[in-house]
Design a protein around this motif. Structure first.
Motif, mmCIF file in Angstrom:
data_model
loop_
_atom_site.group_PDB
_atom_site.id
_atom_site.type_symbol
_atom_site.label_atom_id
_atom_site.label_comp_id
_atom_site.label_asym_id
_atom_site.label_seq_id
_atom_site.Cartn_x
_atom_site.Cartn_y
_atom_site.Cartn_z
ATOM 1 N N GLY A 80 12.982 -18.252 -1.659
ATOM 2 C CA GLY A 80 11.966 -17.288 -1.260
ATOM 3 C C GLY A 80 11.368 -16.525 -2.422
ATOM 4 N N THR A 81 10.136 -16.080 -2.223
ATOM 5 C CA THR A 81 9.456 -15.239 -3.201
ATOM 6 C C THR A 81 8.739 -14.119 -2.445
ATOM 7 N N GLN A 82 8.847 -12.915 -2.961
ATOM 8 C CA GLN A 82 8.294 -11.747 -2.278
ATOM 9 C C GLN A 82 6.803 -11.613 -2.566
ATOM 10 N N VAL A 83 6.046 -11.415 -1.513
ATOM 11 C CA VAL A 83 4.620 -11.080 -1.620
ATOM 12 C C VAL A 83 4.429 -9.714 -0.965
ATOM 13 N N THR A 84 3.883 -8.793 -1.718
ATOM 14 C CA THR A 84 3.620 -7.448 -1.214
ATOM 15 C C THR A 84 2.136 -7.144 -1.381
ATOM 16 N N VAL A 85 1.489 -6.819 -0.262
ATOM 17 C CA VAL A 85 0.064 -6.489 -0.274
ATOM 18 C C VAL A 85 -0.061 -4.999 0.024
ATOM 19 N N SER A 86 -0.455 -4.259 -0.986
ATOM 20 C CA SER A 86 -0.503 -2.808 -0.839
ATOM 21 C C SER A 86 -1.432 -2.215 -1.886
#
Length: 115
Positions: free
Chosen positions: A108-114
């Protein structure tokens, strides 16, 4: 067998990211490849999938028109181009390989949209 995702990170709403998944240890060209995601407090969901030869793709309704899955069988790699990202796209994204009863997951790889 290894599936190694990369390309995640923090991006502003409306931005773009491309995830990559490098595969090894199995015959990549036999396998349907997919991207899944798990958002905080939610079940894992299928985001996009691509057939072994790359000829057929399918997407979750929530990402249609914004995300594109592709693969390079010469490089044993699958990609997820993500455009027009929204805060609700925030999740851990997983690469998945499946052929008959064989199936493998990446870490897994974290994607954060903020903003």
């Amino acid at each position: 067998v290894q599936l190694v995702e990369s390309g995640g990170g923090l991006v502003q709403p409306g931005g773009s990211l491309t995830l990559s998944c490098a595969a090894s240890g199995f015959t990549f060209t036999n396998y349907r490849m997919s991207w899944y995601r798990r958002a905080p407090g939610k079940e894992r969901e299928l985001v996009a999938t691509i057939s072994s030869d790359g000829g057929n793709t399918d997407y979750a309704n929530s990402v249609k028109g914004r995300f594109t899955i592709s693969r390079d069988n010469a490089k044993n790699a699958v990609y997820l181009q993500m455009n027009s990202l929204k805060p609700e796209d925030t999740a851990v994204y997983f690469c998945h390989a499946r052929w008959t009863w064989h199936n493998y997951w990446g870490q897994g790889t974290q994607v954060t949209v903020s903003s």
